[in-house]
Design an enzyme around this catalytic site. Structure first.
Site, PDB file in Angstrom:
ATOM      1  N   GLY A 115       0.758  -1.246   0.000  1.00 15.90           N
ATOM      2  CA  GLY A 115       0.000   0.000   0.000  1.00 15.90           C
ATOM      3  C   GLY A 115       0.788   1.296   0.000  1.00 15.90           C
ATOM      4  O   GLY A 115       0.229   2.350   0.256  1.00 15.90           O
ATOM      5  N   ASP A 152      -8.238 -10.309  -8.267  1.00 15.80           N
ATOM      6  CA  ASP A 152      -7.242 -10.562  -9.308  1.00 15.80           C
ATOM      7  C   ASP A 152      -7.545  -9.635 -10.490  1.00 15.80           C
ATOM      8  O   ASP A 152      -8.648  -9.682 -11.050  1.00 15.80           O
ATOM      9  CB  ASP A 152      -7.372 -12.042  -9.719  1.00 15.80           C
ATOM     10  N   LYS A 204       4.264  -0.762 -14.123  1.00 20.88           N
ATOM     11  CA  LYS A 204       5.573  -1.406 -14.096  1.00 20.88           C
ATOM     12  C   LYS A 204       5.709  -2.339 -15.296  1.00 20.88           C
ATOM     13  O   LYS A 204       4.761  -3.042 -15.648  1.00 20.88           O
ATOM     14  CB  LYS A 204       5.693  -2.230 -12.803  1.00 20.88           C
ATOM     15  N   ASP A 257       1.482  -1.307 -10.192  1.00 17.26           N
ATOM     16  CA  ASP A 257       2.844  -1.715  -9.810  1.00 17.26           C
ATOM     17  C   ASP A 257       2.901  -3.241  -9.754  1.00 17.26           C
ATOM     18  O   ASP A 257       3.681  -3.819  -9.003  1.00 17.26           O
ATOM     19  CB  ASP A 257       3.163  -1.097  -8.437  1.00 17.26           C
ATOM     20  N   ASP A 260      -5.796  -5.507  -4.958  1.00 16.28           N
ATOM     21  CA  ASP A 260      -4.683  -6.463  -4.886  1.00 16.28           C
ATOM     22  C   ASP A 260      -5.240  -7.847  -4.564  1.00 16.28           C
ATOM     23  O   ASP A 260      -6.326  -7.985  -4.007  1.00 16.28           O
ATOM     24  CB  ASP A 260      -3.660  -6.059  -3.811  1.00 16.28           C
ATOM     25  N   TRP A 279       2.024   2.994  -2.550  1.00 22.02           N
ATOM     26  CA  TRP A 279       1.526   3.923  -3.584  1.00 22.02           C
ATOM     27  C   TRP A 279       0.172   4.505  -3.141  1.00 22.02           C
ATOM     28  O   TRP A 279      -0.102   5.686  -3.333  1.00 22.02           O
ATOM     29  CB  TRP A 279       1.391   3.220  -4.949  1.00 22.02           C
TER      30      TRP A 279
HETATM   31  N1  SAM Z   1       2.662  -0.654  -5.255  1.00 27.72           N
HETATM   32  C1  SAM Z   1       2.728  -1.502  -4.074  1.00 27.72           C
HETATM   33  C2  SAM Z   1       3.145  -0.619  -2.919  1.00 27.72           C
HETATM   34  O1  SAM Z   1       3.564   0.510  -3.172  1.00 27.72           O
HETATM   35  O2  SAM Z   1       3.044  -1.041  -1.775  1.00 27.72           O
HETATM   36  C3  SAM Z   1       3.674  -2.673  -4.259  1.00 27.72           C
HETATM   37  C4  SAM Z   1       3.146  -3.679  -5.225  1.00 27.72           C
HETATM   38  S1  SAM Z   1       4.003  -5.208  -5.147  1.00 27.72           S
HETATM   39  C5  SAM Z   1       5.485  -4.815  -5.949  1.00 27.72           C
HETATM   40  C6  SAM Z   1       3.189  -6.168  -6.362  1.00 27.72           C
HETATM   41  C7  SAM Z   1       1.794  -6.582  -5.977  1.00 27.72           C
HETATM   42  O3  SAM Z   1       1.183  -7.144  -7.161  1.00 27.72           O
HETATM   43  C8  SAM Z   1       1.703  -7.686  -4.915  1.00 27.72           C
HETATM   44  O4  SAM Z   1       1.071  -7.180  -3.768  1.00 27.72           O
HETATM   45  C9  SAM Z   1       0.848  -8.768  -5.575  1.00 27.72           C
HETATM   46  O5  SAM Z   1      -0.097  -9.345  -4.707  1.00 27.72           O
HETATM   47  C10 SAM Z   1       0.147  -7.976  -6.671  1.00 27.72           C
HETATM   48  N2  SAM Z   1      -0.378  -8.800  -7.765  1.00 27.72           N
HETATM   49  C11 SAM Z   1       0.304  -9.689  -8.536  1.00 27.72           C
HETATM   50  N3  SAM Z   1      -0.529 -10.266  -9.417  1.00 27.72           N
HETATM   51  C12 SAM Z   1      -1.760  -9.718  -9.220  1.00 27.72           C
HETATM   52  C13 SAM Z   1      -3.032  -9.908  -9.816  1.00 27.72           C
HETATM   53  N4  SAM Z   1      -3.198 -10.778 -10.821  1.00 27.72           N
HETATM   54  N5  SAM Z   1      -4.089  -9.186  -9.371  1.00 27.72           N
HETATM   55  C14 SAM Z   1      -3.930  -8.322  -8.340  1.00 27.72           C
HETATM   56  N6  SAM Z   1      -2.748  -8.083  -7.726  1.00 27.72           N
HETATM   57  C15 SAM Z   1      -1.677  -8.786  -8.154  1.00 27.72           C
END
Ligand code: SAM
Length: 269
Positions: free
Chosen positions: A53, A93, A158, A118, A77, A55
Site C-alpha cells: 500500500g 485478481d 511497471k 505496480d 490487490d 503507492w
Molecule cells: N505498489 C505496491 C506498494 O507501493 O506497496 C507494491 C506492489 S508489489 C510490488 C506487487 C503486488 O502485485 C503484490 O502485492 C501482488 O499481490 C500484486 N499482484 C500480482 N498479481 C496480481 C493480480 N493478478 N491481481 C492483483 N494483484 C496482483
C-alpha cells in the site's frame, strides 16, 4: 515473506521505514512525479496491485480529503491490505472480469483521471515465464484502464524490459499520445524493472472497451523484433528522481548526512 539482508541494507528500504511508507516503492512513484508532474488536476485514481500500500499512501496524502473532498482512490490487490484513509479497497485478481466489474461499480459511470499499476508476479527466476506473466499484468491493467480512464488521463505501469517489450510498447502507444519509459532512481539498476508512463489517453476512434478483454490476446506468430512502421514505436527513456541522490544499488552506512538540494537525510536504526 521476510526481507532479505540486501533489502535491509538498501537506503530506500531504510528511508521508507523512517518516513512511514509501507514499502520502498513509494519513492518510485514520488520520483516519477518529480519528472512527469502526474498529480496535476488528478482527483480520481485506480491503484492496481496495490499491496502492501505505499503507492496508496502516496495517493492518500496527495489527495487528502481536506484539500480534495471529492477525491476517489480505489486500490486492488490479490492480498489483503491494512486500511488507508480515503482508500477503497478491493481484494481481487486484476486479470479477472469480476474484479474489473467491481472497480467499475465503485466509479458508477464516473471516470478516473489516472490508473497506476505496480503489479509484479512472484518471480520464479524463469525469465521467459516471469516476463510473460508481467506482460499479462500490464495488459490486464491496460484493459481496466480502457474502461475507466477519462480521455486525456494518465496510465503508469511497471514493466520488465525483456525481449518482447516492443510488442507491449506498440499496444500501449495505440491508446496514448505521449509514452515514456521511466527508471526512477530508487529502482535498482540491476533490475529490468521500469515504468511506462502514458499520458493523454486517446483511444482509437473506433475502439469500444470490451469485457471480453481482447488486449490479453497477444497476436500469435508475431515476432516483435520484426515489427515495422507504426507497429514499432520508439519510446523515449527517462531516468528520473534526483540523479545526484541515493543510488539504490549502493550500500550506505547506517547514519549518513546526505545533501539533496535543500534536504538533509539522516538515517537511524
Ligand atoms: N505498489 C505496491 C506498494 O507501493 O506497496 C507494491 C506492489 S508489489 C510490488 C506487487 C503486488 O502485485 C503484490 O502485492 C501482488 O499481490 C500484486 N499482484 C500480482 N498479481 C496480481 C493480480 N493478478 N491481481 C492483483 N494483484 C496482483
Amino acid at each position: 515473506m521476510g526481507k532479505s539482508s540486501k533489502d535491509k541494507r538498501d537506503v530506500y528500504y531504510r528511508l521508507a521505514k523512517e518516513e512511514g511508507w509501507r514499502a520502498r516503492s513509494a519513492y518510485k512513484l514520488l520520483q516519477i512525479d518529480e519528472d512527469f508532474d502526474i498529480f496535476r488536476g488528478v482527483e480520481k485514481v485506480v491503484d492496481l496491485c496495490a499491496a502492501p500500500g505505499s503507492w496508496s499512501q502516496v495517493l492518500s496524502k496527495k489527495l487528502n480529503k481536506t484539500d480534495f473532498p471529492d477525491a476517489k482512490i480505489v486500490a486492488v490487490d490479490l492480498q489483503e491490505m491494512a486500511p488507508i484513509e480515503g482508500v477503497i479497497q478491493i481484494q481481487g485478481d486484476i486479470t479477472k472480469q469480476t474484479t474489473v466489474e467491481q472497480i467499475l461499480g465503485h466509479f458508477d459511470g464516473e471516470k478516473a483521471n489516472m490508473v497506476i499499476s505496480d503489479g509484479a508476479p512472484d518471480v520464479t527466476g524463469l525469465h521467459d515465464l516471469d516476463e510473460y506473466i508481467q506482460a499479462q499484468l500490464l495488459l490486464a491493467a491496460l484493459h481496466i484502464t480502457t474502461h475507466v480512464l477519462e480521455n486525456g488521463g494518465t496510465f503508469i505501469a511497471k514493466i520488465f524490459r525483456g525481449k518482447n517489450v516492443k510488442v507491449l510498447y506498440s499496444q500501449v502507444k495505440c491508446f496514448f499520445k505521449v509514452v515514456h519509459i521511466a527508471k526512477p532512481r530508487s529502482s535498482r539498476n540491476s533490475s529490468i524493472e521500469s515504468f511506462i508512463v502514458c499520458q493523454d489517453y486517446r483511444p482509437p476512434a473506433d475502439y469500444v472497451p470490451n469485457m471480453a478483454n481482447p488486449l490479453l490476446n497477444v497476436p500469435l506468430g508475431v515476432d516483435p523484433n520484426k515489427l515495422t512502421g507504426s507497429n514499432l514505436w520508439t519510446i523515449p527513456f527517462v531516468a528520473c528522481g534526483d540523479l545526484s541522490g541515493f543510488d539504490s544499488d549502493m550500500t550506505y552506512p547506517l547514519e549518513v548526512s546526505f545533501e539533496n538540494t535543500n534536504t538533509h537525510y539522516f538515517l537511524h536504526v
